[in-house]
Design a protein around this motif. Structure first.
Motif, mmCIF file in Angstrom:
data_model
loop_
_atom_site.group_PDB
_atom_site.id
_atom_site.type_symbol
_atom_site.label_atom_id
_atom_site.label_comp_id
_atom_site.label_asym_id
_atom_site.label_seq_id
_atom_site.Cartn_x
_atom_site.Cartn_y
_atom_site.Cartn_z
ATOM 1 N N UNK A 109 0.848 -1.202 0.000
ATOM 2 C CA UNK A 109 0.000 0.000 0.000
ATOM 3 C C UNK A 109 0.881 1.249 0.000
ATOM 4 N N UNK A 110 1.899 1.218 0.835
ATOM 5 C CA UNK A 110 2.839 2.347 0.914
ATOM 6 C C UNK A 110 3.488 2.589 -0.451
ATOM 7 N N UNK A 111 3.945 1.509 -1.080
ATOM 8 C CA UNK A 111 4.630 1.652 -2.359
ATOM 9 C C UNK A 111 3.680 2.128 -3.466
ATOM 10 N N UNK A 112 2.475 1.557 -3.499
ATOM 11 C CA UNK A 112 1.504 1.948 -4.529
ATOM 12 C C UNK A 112 1.168 3.430 -4.414
ATOM 13 N N UNK A 113 0.979 3.893 -3.184
ATOM 14 C CA UNK A 113 0.654 5.310 -2.983
ATOM 15 C C UNK A 113 1.810 6.206 -3.389
ATOM 16 N N UNK A 114 3.025 5.767 -3.071
ATOM 17 C CA UNK A 114 4.211 6.549 -3.457
ATOM 18 C C UNK A 114 4.284 6.723 -4.966
ATOM 19 N N UNK A 115 3.823 5.690 -5.692
ATOM 20 C CA UNK A 115 3.881 5.742 -7.154
ATOM 21 C C UNK A 115 2.612 6.355 -7.770
ATOM 22 N N UNK A 116 1.681 6.805 -6.921
ATOM 23 C CA UNK A 116 0.517 7.516 -7.434
ATOM 24 C C UNK A 116 -0.694 6.656 -7.730
ATOM 25 N N UNK A 117 -0.703 5.432 -7.217
ATOM 26 C CA UNK A 117 -1.855 4.549 -7.445
ATOM 27 C C UNK A 117 -2.789 4.578 -6.236
ATOM 28 N N UNK A 118 -4.071 4.341 -6.472
ATOM 29 C CA UNK A 118 -5.029 4.231 -5.375
ATOM 30 C C UNK A 118 -4.767 2.936 -4.625
ATOM 31 N N UNK A 119 -4.717 3.022 -3.316
ATOM 32 C CA UNK A 119 -4.426 1.831 -2.512
ATOM 33 C C UNK A 119 -5.006 1.995 -1.116
ATOM 34 N N UNK A 120 -5.668 0.948 -0.636
ATOM 35 C CA UNK A 120 -6.131 0.980 0.754
ATOM 36 C C UNK A 120 -6.341 -0.435 1.278
ATOM 37 N N UNK A 121 -6.567 -0.523 2.596
ATOM 38 C CA UNK A 121 -6.757 -1.808 3.266
ATOM 39 C C UNK A 121 -8.145 -1.887 3.877
ATOM 40 N N UNK A 122 -8.757 -3.059 3.775
ATOM 41 C CA UNK A 122 -10.015 -3.322 4.481
ATOM 42 C C UNK A 122 -9.704 -4.246 5.666
ATOM 43 N N UNK A 123 -10.331 -3.984 6.796
ATOM 44 C CA UNK A 123 -10.072 -4.794 7.993
ATOM 45 C C UNK A 123 -10.637 -6.201 7.845
ATOM 46 N N UNK A 124 -10.082 -7.108 8.603
ATOM 47 C CA UNK A 124 -10.586 -8.479 8.630
ATOM 48 C C UNK A 124 -10.658 -8.992 10.061
ATOM 49 N N UNK A 125 -11.225 -10.172 10.232
ATOM 50 C CA UNK A 125 -11.292 -10.790 11.565
ATOM 51 C C UNK A 125 -9.959 -11.481 11.825
#
Lengths: 265, 68
Positions: A109-125
Motif C-alpha cells: 500500500x505504501x509503495x503503490x501510494x508513493x507511485x501515485x496509485x489508489x491503494x487501501x486496506x479493508x479490515x478483517x477478523x
C-alpha cells in the motif's frame, strides 16, 4: 489542482480466520470485482477464494525453507505491484486481518501510494479477535500486551504481569535468520527462562490455534509454563499468559484525582 | 454442492448441521484437505539487529546500483 491517480489500483483485504465465517461483505466484493487476486492463506481458504474470481494467484509458492522470509515478503510486494503498474485492479487477500502481523500488505500500500496509485486496506477478523471469543478473555478487564515472540526475545521489553501477555509466532521464537519454519526446543526453553522472570514455572498458559474450517474446534491447551518447550506447536500457535499478579493501585494519582473531584464538583 | 461450498456453508450458516453431511460429502472434504499443500502462516518478521527502514534503504541502494 489535484493530481490524477493512475489507472491501476490495489486493495488489501482480509479473509478472516475461518472459511465462510469471517469474510466481510466489502472484502468479498473487492475480491469478486478484481482483475487479479493474490492470496496468502490456508490452501483450503485459497480454494474457496478461487470460487469468487477467475484469476486467483497464490503467494504461498514464494516461501521456501532456508529462504530469508524478508525476500519472500518483498517478492509478494513486487508481484502485486507489477500488476498494479500494468493498470489492473488488484486485490491482495491475506488470512485473518491483513494488517496484523503482516509486512507485505502494509508495504505494498505504501509503495503503490508513493507511485501515485489508489491503494487501501479493508479490515478483517484476526486471530486475536477469535482468541478473545474462544478463550473468553476481555482485554479491557486487566489489559493485554501483544508481542511477536522473536521480537520479545531480541529486545528488552517491559512486561506487566498484571495484564494478559499474548506471544505470536512462538514456533519460530528466536529465529534470527528469518529463514526457518520452526526453531526448536532449546529456543523455546530460552523463552521459558525469560518468561520465568515474570511468571512462576507452574503458571498455566494457553496454546491457542484458530480453526480454518468450521468442522474443527479451536485448539485451547492449558499447560504449565515449564512444559512449553516440549509442547507440540506449529506456525499458527499462539501462547496466552494470564496475569500472575494483581493490579496495584496508583494511590498517588488516586489522591490527586480526589483533590480534583473536590475542586470541580 | 461441492466440498468447498459445503465448507463455506458450515462457516456461514448457523442452521447448517455438519451431522447431516453424507459420507460422500465427508470423503470429498477429506480428499480436498489431503490434497492441500503446506500452509506458511508467517507474514511478519522481527529483525534482531536492523530495522525495516534501514533494510529498505539498503535495498534501494542496491536497486540504484543495478539500474546505473
Amino acid at each position: 489542482m489535484k493530481e490524477v491517480e493512475k489507472v491501476g489500483s490495489i486493495v488489501i483485504v482480509g479473509t478472516g480466520m475461518t472459511l465462510g465465517a469471517h469474510i466481510t461483505p466489502i472484502c468479498r466484493s473487492h475480491i469478486e470485482q478484481a482483475d487479479v487476486v493474490f492470496t496468502s492463506a490456508h490452501p483450503m481458504m485459497e480454494k474457496w477464494i478461487q470460487t469468487m474470481n477467475s484469476d486467483v494467484r497464490t503467494l504461498q509458492k514464494l516461501y521456501a525453507e532456508g529462504k530469508d522470509r524478508r525476500i519472500t515478503y518483498r517478492e509478494m510486494v513486487d508481484v502485486m505491484m507489477a500488476e498494479v503498474r500494468a493498470g489492473k485492479k488488484v486485490v491482495g487477500a491475506f488470512y485473518g486481518h491483513p494488517g496484523v502481523f503482516a509486512w507485505s500488505p502494509h508495504k505494498v500500500i505504501e509503495q503503490a501510494r508513493e507511485e501515485g496509485y489508489a491503494a487501501h486496506m479493508e479490515a478483517g477478523v484476526s486471530a486475536e479477535d477469535c482468541l478473545y471469543a474462544d478463550l473468553g478473555i476481555d482485554p479491557g478487564k486487566v489489559g493485554s500486551q501483544n508481542f511477536e515472540a522473536s521480537q520479545f526475545m531480541f529486545y528488552q521489553r517491559n512486561i506487566d504481569p498484571s495484564a494478559y501477555l499474548i506471544l505470536w509466532q512462538v514456533a519460530i521464537a528466536g529465529d534470527k535468520s528469518i529463514k526457518r519454519f520452526s526453531t526448536g526446543k532449546a529456543y523455546r526453553q530460552l523463552l521459558v527462562e525469560m518468561l520465568n522472570e515474570y511468571y512462576p514455572l507452574e503458571h498455566k498458559v494457553a496454546l491457542y490455534e484458530c480453526p480454518t474450517l468450521a468442522l474443527e474446534p479451536p485448539r485451547i491447551d492449558w499447560i504449565a509454563l515449564k512444559d512449553f518447550a516440549e509442547a507440540d506447536i506449529s506456525l499458527i500457535t499462539t501462547m496466552v499468559l494470564p496475569p500472575s499478579k494483581k493490579m496495584l493501585k496508583n494511590q498517588q494519582i488516586l489522591d490527586r484525582l480526589s483533590a480534583l473531584d473536590k475542586k470541580f464538583q | 454442492m461441492t466440498a468447498i461450498q459445503i465448507l463455506e456453508k458450515l462457516g456461514a450458516d448457523a442452521s447448517f448441521n455438519p451431522n447431516n453431511l453424507t459420507d460422500l460429502n465427508k470423503s470429498e472434504i477429506i480428499q480436498l484437505s489431503e490434497t492441500s499443500e503446506h500452509f506458511n502462516a508467517a507474514l511478519h518478521h522481527s529483525p534482531a539487529e536492523e530495522d525495516d527502514e534501514s533494510e529498505d534503504k539498503e535495498q534501494e541502494a542496491e536497486d540504484d546500483k543495478s539500474a546505473s
